[in-house]
Design a protein around this motif. Structure first.
Motif, PDB file in Angstrom:
ATOM      1  N   GLU A  36       8.311   1.123   3.447  1.00 49.23           N
ATOM      2  CA  GLU A  36       9.517   1.184   3.103  1.00 49.23           C
ATOM      3  C   GLU A  36      10.655   0.628   4.265  1.00 49.23           C
ATOM      4  O   GLU A  36      11.612   0.097   4.043  1.00 49.23           O
ATOM      5  CB  GLU A  36       9.833   2.715   2.748  1.00 49.23           C
ATOM      6  N   PHE A  37      10.364   1.045   5.360  1.00 44.96           N
ATOM      7  CA  PHE A  37      11.091   0.575   6.663  1.00 44.96           C
ATOM      8  C   PHE A  37      11.159  -0.918   6.635  1.00 44.96           C
ATOM      9  O   PHE A  37      12.347  -1.425   6.871  1.00 44.96           O
ATOM     10  CB  PHE A  37      10.729   1.157   7.968  1.00 44.96           C
ATOM     11  N   GLU A  86      10.596  -3.147   4.399  1.00 43.76           N
ATOM     12  CA  GLU A  86      11.420  -3.463   3.345  1.00 43.76           C
ATOM     13  C   GLU A  86      12.879  -3.497   3.528  1.00 43.76           C
ATOM     14  O   GLU A  86      13.742  -4.473   3.159  1.00 43.76           O
ATOM     15  CB  GLU A  86      11.207  -3.043   1.961  1.00 43.76           C
ATOM     16  N   ARG A  87      13.426  -2.459   3.860  1.00 47.66           N
ATOM     17  CA  ARG A  87      14.797  -2.301   4.128  1.00 47.66           C
ATOM     18  C   ARG A  87      15.198  -3.228   5.213  1.00 47.66           C
ATOM     19  O   ARG A  87      16.267  -3.724   5.260  1.00 47.66           O
ATOM     20  CB  ARG A  87      15.019  -0.885   4.613  1.00 47.66           C
ATOM     21  N   PHE A  88      14.405  -3.041   6.421  1.00 49.11           N
ATOM     22  CA  PHE A  88      14.719  -4.076   7.417  1.00 49.11           C
ATOM     23  C   PHE A  88      14.918  -5.605   6.957  1.00 49.11           C
ATOM     24  O   PHE A  88      15.940  -6.158   7.578  1.00 49.11           O
ATOM     25  CB  PHE A  88      13.643  -4.083   8.523  1.00 49.11           C
ATOM     26  N   LEU A 104      15.519  -6.653   4.083  1.00 49.48           N
ATOM     27  CA  LEU A 104      16.667  -6.708   3.094  1.00 49.48           C
ATOM     28  C   LEU A 104      18.113  -6.632   4.104  1.00 49.48           C
ATOM     29  O   LEU A 104      19.050  -7.549   3.764  1.00 49.48           O
ATOM     30  CB  LEU A 104      16.808  -5.491   2.363  1.00 49.48           C
ATOM     31  N   LEU A 105      18.276  -5.821   5.011  1.00 47.40           N
ATOM     32  CA  LEU A 105      19.408  -5.740   5.841  1.00 47.40           C
ATOM     33  C   LEU A 105      19.475  -6.773   6.714  1.00 47.40           C
ATOM     34  O   LEU A 105      20.679  -7.505   6.831  1.00 47.40           O
ATOM     35  CB  LEU A 105      19.522  -4.539   6.746  1.00 47.40           C
TER      36      LEU A 105
END
Length: 71
Positions: A8-9, A11-13, A15-16
């Motif tokens: 999850e980290f 994926e967010r990383f 995306l950002l």
């Protein structure tokens, strides 16, 4: 405290990261377009006044005539 980085980290990383890259590229393109627009406006504007006034033509002195020192 050995915490592992979860999927999850990452994926967010990702995306950002891509969002930040997109904003950076968009702003760079915008500023480039504004700079080119400003430059083309300056190129088409006639100059307001000359930088240096034109100089008078040089007249050579003749050596066959001397100025009198007596009045």
């Amino acid at each position: 405290m050995g915490t592992s980085l979860t999927p999850e980290f990452w994926e967010r990383f990702a995306l950002l990261l891509f969002a930040a890259m997109g904003v950076t590229f968009a702003l760079a393109a915008l500023f480039d377009a504004l700079a080119l627009r400003r430059q083309s406006r300056r190129a088409h504007r006639p100059p307001t006044e000359p930088v240096m006034p034109p100089r008078a033509p040089h007249r050579p002195r003749t050596s066959d005539h001397r100025t009198s020192v007596h009045t």
